[in-house]
Design a protein around this motif. Structure first.
Motif, PDB file in Angstrom:
ATOM      1  N   LEU A   1       0.837  -1.204   0.000  1.00 59.34           N
ATOM      2  CA  LEU A   1       0.000   0.000   0.000  1.00 59.34           C
ATOM      3  C   LEU A   1       0.873   1.256   0.000  1.00 59.34           C
ATOM      4  O   LEU A   1       0.655   2.179  -0.784  1.00 59.34           O
ATOM      5  CB  LEU A   1      -0.912   0.019   1.230  1.00 59.34           C
ATOM      6  CG  LEU A   1      -2.016  -1.039   1.273  1.00 59.34           C
ATOM      7  CD1 LEU A   1      -2.838  -0.901   2.540  1.00 59.34           C
ATOM      8  CD2 LEU A   1      -2.928  -0.915   0.066  1.00 59.34           C
ATOM      9  N   ALA A   2       1.892   1.246   0.858  1.00 58.80           N
ATOM     10  CA  ALA A   2       2.773   2.418   0.945  1.00 58.80           C
ATOM     11  C   ALA A   2       3.450   2.685  -0.400  1.00 58.80           C
ATOM     12  O   ALA A   2       3.557   3.823  -0.849  1.00 58.80           O
ATOM     13  CB  ALA A   2       3.819   2.202   2.032  1.00 58.80           C
ATOM     14  N   PHE A   3       3.887   1.602  -1.054  1.00 58.75           N
ATOM     15  CA  PHE A   3       4.579   1.754  -2.334  1.00 58.75           C
ATOM     16  C   PHE A   3       3.638   2.239  -3.425  1.00 58.75           C
ATOM     17  O   PHE A   3       4.044   2.882  -4.386  1.00 58.75           O
ATOM     18  CB  PHE A   3       5.227   0.435  -2.755  1.00 58.75           C
ATOM     19  CG  PHE A   3       6.406   0.060  -1.904  1.00 58.75           C
ATOM     20  CD1 PHE A   3       6.966   0.973  -1.026  1.00 58.75           C
ATOM     21  CD2 PHE A   3       6.964  -1.206  -1.984  1.00 58.75           C
ATOM     22  CE1 PHE A   3       8.046   0.644  -0.233  1.00 58.75           C
ATOM     23  CE2 PHE A   3       8.045  -1.548  -1.195  1.00 58.75           C
ATOM     24  CZ  PHE A   3       8.592  -0.627  -0.320  1.00 58.75           C
ATOM     25  N   THR A   4       2.355   1.892  -3.302  1.00 57.61           N
ATOM     26  CA  THR A   4       1.395   2.353  -4.294  1.00 57.61           C
ATOM     27  C   THR A   4       1.089   3.835  -4.087  1.00 57.61           C
ATOM     28  O   THR A   4       0.870   4.576  -5.024  1.00 57.61           O
ATOM     29  CB  THR A   4       0.085   1.551  -4.175  1.00 57.61           C
ATOM     30  OG1 THR A   4       0.436   0.172  -4.095  1.00 57.61           O
ATOM     31  CG2 THR A   4      -0.798   1.756  -5.374  1.00 57.61           C
ATOM     32  N   TRP A   5       1.092   4.237  -2.806  1.00 55.98           N
ATOM     33  CA  TRP A   5       0.724   5.612  -2.502  1.00 55.98           C
ATOM     34  C   TRP A   5       1.876   6.579  -2.659  1.00 55.98           C
ATOM     35  O   TRP A   5       1.684   7.736  -2.983  1.00 55.98           O
ATOM     36  CB  TRP A   5       0.157   5.699  -1.084  1.00 55.98           C
ATOM     37  CG  TRP A   5      -1.237   5.222  -1.033  1.00 55.98           C
ATOM     38  CD1 TRP A   5      -1.644   3.921  -0.999  1.00 55.98           C
ATOM     39  CD2 TRP A   5      -2.422   6.007  -1.064  1.00 55.98           C
ATOM     40  NE1 TRP A   5      -3.014   3.862  -1.003  1.00 55.98           N
ATOM     41  CE2 TRP A   5      -3.520   5.115  -1.033  1.00 55.98           C
ATOM     42  CE3 TRP A   5      -2.665   7.382  -1.096  1.00 55.98           C
ATOM     43  CZ2 TRP A   5      -4.829   5.571  -1.053  1.00 55.98           C
ATOM     44  CZ3 TRP A   5      -3.983   7.812  -1.113  1.00 55.98           C
ATOM     45  CH2 TRP A   5      -5.055   6.913  -1.095  1.00 55.98           C
ATOM     46  N   SER A   6       3.086   6.111  -2.396  1.00 54.18           N
ATOM     47  CA  SER A   6       4.221   7.028  -2.402  1.00 54.18           C
ATOM     48  C   SER A   6       5.319   6.542  -3.338  1.00 54.18           C
ATOM     49  O   SER A   6       5.915   5.493  -3.141  1.00 54.18           O
ATOM     50  CB  SER A   6       4.771   7.169  -0.976  1.00 54.18           C
ATOM     51  OG  SER A   6       6.097   7.625  -1.022  1.00 54.18           O
ATOM     52  N   ARG A   7       5.555   7.344  -4.352  1.00 53.78           N
ATOM     53  CA  ARG A   7       6.604   7.058  -5.322  1.00 53.78           C
ATOM     54  C   ARG A   7       7.965   7.056  -4.594  1.00 53.78           C
ATOM     55  O   ARG A   7       8.838   6.254  -4.886  1.00 53.78           O
ATOM     56  CB  ARG A   7       6.536   8.172  -6.371  1.00 53.78           C
ATOM     57  CG  ARG A   7       7.449   8.045  -7.513  1.00 53.78           C
ATOM     58  CD  ARG A   7       6.729   7.617  -8.807  1.00 53.78           C
ATOM     59  NE  ARG A   7       7.657   6.768  -9.528  1.00 53.78           N
ATOM     60  CZ  ARG A   7       7.363   5.599 -10.022  1.00 53.78           C
ATOM     61  NH1 ARG A   7       6.154   5.131  -9.929  1.00 53.78           N
ATOM     62  NH2 ARG A   7       8.263   4.889 -10.639  1.00 53.78           N
ATOM     63  N   LEU A   8       8.125   7.977  -3.627  1.00 53.81           N
ATOM     64  CA  LEU A   8       9.384   8.097  -2.891  1.00 53.81           C
ATOM     65  C   LEU A   8       9.671   6.799  -2.128  1.00 53.81           C
ATOM     66  O   LEU A   8      10.785   6.264  -2.182  1.00 53.81           O
ATOM     67  CB  LEU A   8       9.316   9.286  -1.917  1.00 53.81           C
ATOM     68  CG  LEU A   8      10.566   9.500  -1.069  1.00 53.81           C
ATOM     69  CD1 LEU A   8      11.716  10.004  -1.933  1.00 53.81           C
ATOM     70  CD2 LEU A   8      10.294  10.479   0.072  1.00 53.81           C
ATOM     71  N   ALA A   9       8.654   6.300  -1.421  1.00 46.48           N
ATOM     72  CA  ALA A   9       8.829   5.060  -0.659  1.00 46.48           C
ATOM     73  C   ALA A   9       9.258   3.940  -1.597  1.00 46.48           C
ATOM     74  O   ALA A   9      10.145   3.139  -1.274  1.00 46.48           O
ATOM     75  CB  ALA A   9       7.525   4.698   0.046  1.00 46.48           C
ATOM     76  N   LEU A  10       8.627   3.896  -2.768  1.00 45.44           N
ATOM     77  CA  LEU A  10       8.945   2.830  -3.722  1.00 45.44           C
ATOM     78  C   LEU A  10      10.395   2.918  -4.180  1.00 45.44           C
ATOM     79  O   LEU A  10      11.136   1.933  -4.137  1.00 45.44           O
ATOM     80  CB  LEU A  10       7.997   2.926  -4.925  1.00 45.44           C
ATOM     81  CG  LEU A  10       8.193   1.857  -6.002  1.00 45.44           C
ATOM     82  CD1 LEU A  10       7.693   0.512  -5.507  1.00 45.44           C
ATOM     83  CD2 LEU A  10       7.458   2.230  -7.286  1.00 45.44           C
ATOM     84  N   THR A  11      10.825   4.114  -4.619  1.00 44.75           N
ATOM     85  CA  THR A  11      12.183   4.240  -5.177  1.00 44.75           C
ATOM     86  C   THR A  11      13.244   4.121  -4.089  1.00 44.75           C
ATOM     87  O   THR A  11      14.353   3.677  -4.357  1.00 44.75           O
ATOM     88  CB  THR A  11      12.343   5.587  -5.912  1.00 44.75           C
ATOM     89  OG1 THR A  11      11.760   6.618  -5.120  1.00 44.75           O
ATOM     90  CG2 THR A  11      11.661   5.558  -7.259  1.00 44.75           C
ATOM     91  N   LEU A  12      12.902   4.510  -2.871  1.00 43.61           N
ATOM     92  CA  LEU A  12      13.884   4.475  -1.789  1.00 43.61           C
ATOM     93  C   LEU A  12      14.000   3.075  -1.190  1.00 43.61           C
ATOM     94  O   LEU A  12      15.101   2.558  -0.981  1.00 43.61           O
ATOM     95  CB  LEU A  12      13.450   5.470  -0.700  1.00 43.61           C
ATOM     96  CG  LEU A  12      14.453   5.770   0.391  1.00 43.61           C
ATOM     97  CD1 LEU A  12      15.606   6.589  -0.187  1.00 43.61           C
ATOM     98  CD2 LEU A  12      13.793   6.533   1.531  1.00 43.61           C
ATOM     99  N   LEU A  13      12.867   2.442  -0.918  1.00 40.25           N
ATOM    100  CA  LEU A  13      12.881   1.195  -0.152  1.00 40.25           C
ATOM    101  C   LEU A  13      12.918  -0.066  -1.000  1.00 40.25           C
ATOM    102  O   LEU A  13      13.453  -1.089  -0.584  1.00 40.25           O
ATOM    103  CB  LEU A  13      11.664   1.142   0.780  1.00 40.25           C
ATOM    104  CG  LEU A  13      11.669   2.170   1.910  1.00 40.25           C
ATOM    105  CD1 LEU A  13      10.399   2.050   2.745  1.00 40.25           C
ATOM    106  CD2 LEU A  13      12.894   1.967   2.806  1.00 40.25           C
ATOM    107  N   MET A  14      12.340   0.004  -2.197  1.00 40.23           N
ATOM    108  CA  MET A  14      12.225  -1.212  -3.000  1.00 40.23           C
ATOM    109  C   MET A  14      13.591  -1.835  -3.317  1.00 40.23           C
ATOM    110  O   MET A  14      13.741  -3.052  -3.151  1.00 40.23           O
ATOM    111  CB  MET A  14      11.436  -0.907  -4.274  1.00 40.23           C
ATOM    112  CG  MET A  14      10.891  -2.139  -4.937  1.00 40.23           C
ATOM    113  SD  MET A  14       9.699  -3.011  -3.879  1.00 40.23           S
ATOM    114  CE  MET A  14       9.385  -4.425  -4.912  1.00 40.23           C
ATOM    115  N   PRO A  15      14.582  -1.034  -3.735  1.00 41.06           N
ATOM    116  CA  PRO A  15      15.891  -1.649  -4.009  1.00 41.06           C
ATOM    117  C   PRO A  15      16.484  -2.320  -2.768  1.00 41.06           C
ATOM    118  O   PRO A  15      17.064  -3.410  -2.868  1.00 41.06           O
ATOM    119  CB  PRO A  15      16.761  -0.453  -4.423  1.00 41.06           C
ATOM    120  CG  PRO A  15      15.805   0.597  -4.844  1.00 41.06           C
ATOM    121  CD  PRO A  15      14.586   0.401  -4.021  1.00 41.06           C
ATOM    122  N   LEU A  16      16.292  -1.693  -1.620  1.00 44.42           N
ATOM    123  CA  LEU A  16      16.777  -2.293  -0.371  1.00 44.42           C
ATOM    124  C   LEU A  16      16.104  -3.637  -0.111  1.00 44.42           C
ATOM    125  O   LEU A  16      16.753  -4.615   0.257  1.00 44.42           O
ATOM    126  CB  LEU A  16      16.474  -1.353   0.804  1.00 44.42           C
ATOM    127  CG  LEU A  16      17.429  -0.193   1.011  1.00 44.42           C
ATOM    128  CD1 LEU A  16      16.946   0.662   2.178  1.00 44.42           C
ATOM    129  CD2 LEU A  16      18.826  -0.723   1.296  1.00 44.42           C
TER     130      LEU A  16
END
Lengths: 265, 253
Positions: B81-96
């Protein structure tokens, strides 16, 4: 009703007025002309078909009318008039080539979706949705799920959905493009009946020339490469249109003329 | 409909009984020694051995599996949900998270034990770590799987982001969520057992190591059967919930 100084003029005021409507997209730094030179009027309650090959800008034009895309500067797009006001974001109903029904909702709830989004009263909406299902011949199916319906029936549900919030303008983008030829012809007759009953202004995009002539009171022809409007043809065929009409001389003459405009004769 | 379900269940039961029969025949006809492969009867007989504390060990493993799975589901959905709502969360956390997922969870085990000492909580963490990612990924995919034209259709009516989310994206993602949960349930079982192998003082995986030393193969077989049974029950619960929530046609299988 506001009283106009010139009643004749009010009478003639079109519901939709397009002047020099153009649209360019920028893709990878390159400009791409999706539509140019579209100038025509649509009267309230009229059924107009936009016909042309892929890339002629007909879907772009539809999206401009839906308020989903802005037209280029210099274009005039005006919908509604003081006598017949149009509220963007409220008065538009859309049906696409795919029915796009929500799989987890029953037919009735699918039809109700636009009214839910607009926050219309639910009790009245349910009544209206039932009436519309009746109009499209699916009153028995309201408790069914989309997967229990044939493609043609699903598209009827989508048409009912496009009307549920009582929009003034209904936009259809190849609504029967995914159906087999016979179902498609049956749906054409059906759609004319729905249009007559509902009195809506309908703008329908198709690349079927026969379909455009059969359905439209007017056919706007668009050509590709470069994308521009080629002609605006009034179709003077009897108002009670039946499938036999498609074999008539007049019908053939209109079709030949459009084929000619598209460079296909 | 009801009758057909019963029929399918009957056939499934029959298939399992046939497998038991085959096992029995292999042992008796092949004269396989019991320390290599005990018969089904000998395997079930070990349940009578009170020293093995079957109930207690099964309960511990079940708690680890269910706990890890439940946390993985909750966090997987929240992150999606967070990744869908926030582009920043996706680009910052997804690679990690992708890097994190590349770590073999078995390799993580000894470290978790150093940090948290061994026990039920440690094994819940390992089960969670292995089940989390597939649930996150499939839910994320489901939330994004909306037809663009449907978004246009409601966009022309100026639908709010919240309306699009609750009426279209969220219900549309449920089949994907359940698909992820099914994969996650299988992985959670593996995670908990790996944890017990690395370090623990209770649970079916722990018991297996104890009886292995004594060459009590029947008890080892029984442990494996019980571990599988926990997994089957979890998978069944997920499927039952799916049948309740997701319309048949939308299920991904």
């Amino acid at each position: 009703m506001p009283v106009s100084a010139d009643p004749m003029n009010t009478e003639a005021a079109p519901f939709i007025r397009l002047r020099n409507v153009a649209k360019t997209f920028t893709r990878d730094g390159a400009e791409f002309q999706a539509l140019s030179d579209a100038s025509f009027d649509i009267r309230a309650g009229e059924f107009v078909c936009l016909v042309g090959p892929s890339g002629c800008g007909k879907s772009t034009l539809l999206r401009i009318l839906a308020g989903l895309l802005p037209a280029n500067a210099g274009s005039t797009v005006s919908i509604g008039s003081p006598a017949d006001p149009f509220r963007p974001g409220r008065d538009v109903g859309i049906a696409f080539q795919q029915p796009l029904l929500l799989k987890w909702r029953r037919v009735l709830e699918n039809v109700m979706l636009p009214a839910e989004i607009l926050g219309l009263p639910m009790r009245e909406t349910r009544e209206r949705a039932r009436d519309l299902l009746n109009l499209v011949g699916l009153s028995q199916a309201e408790r069914k799920y989309p997967y229990e319906l044939s493609g043609g029936m699903q598209q009827r549900v989508a048409i009912a959905r496009s009307l549920v919030h009582d929009p003034k303008l209904v936009l259809m983008d190849e609504p029967f493009g995914a159906l087999d030829a016979l179902t498609r012809e049956r749906m054409n007759v059906e759609l004319l009946r729905i249009w007559e009953k509902s009195g809506k202004t309908i703008v329908l995009v198709t690349h079927g020339i026969g379909e455009a002539v059969f359905l439209g009171q007017r056919v706007v022809v668009l050509t590709a490469g470069p994308a521009r409007m080629a002609a605006d043809i009034p179709i003077e065929l009897p108002p009670q249109r039946t499938l036999e009409l498609k074999t008539s001389e007049a019908f053939g003459a209109y079709s030949r003329r459009i084929y000619g405009l598209l460079g296909m004769s | 409909m009801q009758r057909k379900t019963l029929q399918v269940a009957g056939i499934a039961l029959l298939a399992h009984l046939l497998a038991l029969l085959a096992w029995h025949l292999v042992v008796t006809v092949g004269k396989v020694p019991a320390f290599i492969l005990p018969s089904p009867a000998a395997t079930f007989a070990t349940l009578g051995n009170a020293r093995y504390d079957w109930w207690g060990n099964t309960a511990v493993t079940a708690v680890e599996i269910m706990g890890g799975f439940a946390i993985a589901t909750v966090l997987g959905v929240l992150f999606a949900l967070a990744f869908t709502w926030s582009r920043l969360a996706l680009t910052l956390l997804m690679p990690l998270l992708i890097t994190f997922n590349m770590i073999p969870k078995v390799a993580l085990g000894p470290l978790v034990i150093v940090w948290m000492s061994y026990g039920v909580v440690t094994n819940i963490v390992i089960a969670f770590a292995i089940a989390f990612f597939p649930i996150l990924l499939t839910t994320l995919r489901g939330l994004r799987e909306t037809e663009p034209e449907l978004l246009e259709l409601v966009g022309a009516l100026h639908a709010t982001r919240w309306q699009v989310f609750t009426k279209i994206q969220l219900p549309g993602s449920l089949p994907y969520l359940f698909s992820g949960m099914k994969v996650g349930s299988v992985l959670a079982v593996a995670g908990a057992i790996v944890g017990e192998f690395i370090g623990s003082e209770a649970g079916l995986g722990y018991l297996m190591l104890q009886v292995q030393v004594r060459l009590d193969t029947a008890a080892m077989m029984m442990s494996v059967l019980l571990i599988s049974l926990i997994g089957i029950i979890l998978y069944g619960l997920v499927s039952a919930l799916e049948a309740l929530v997701v319309v048949r046609d939308a299920r991904l299988g």
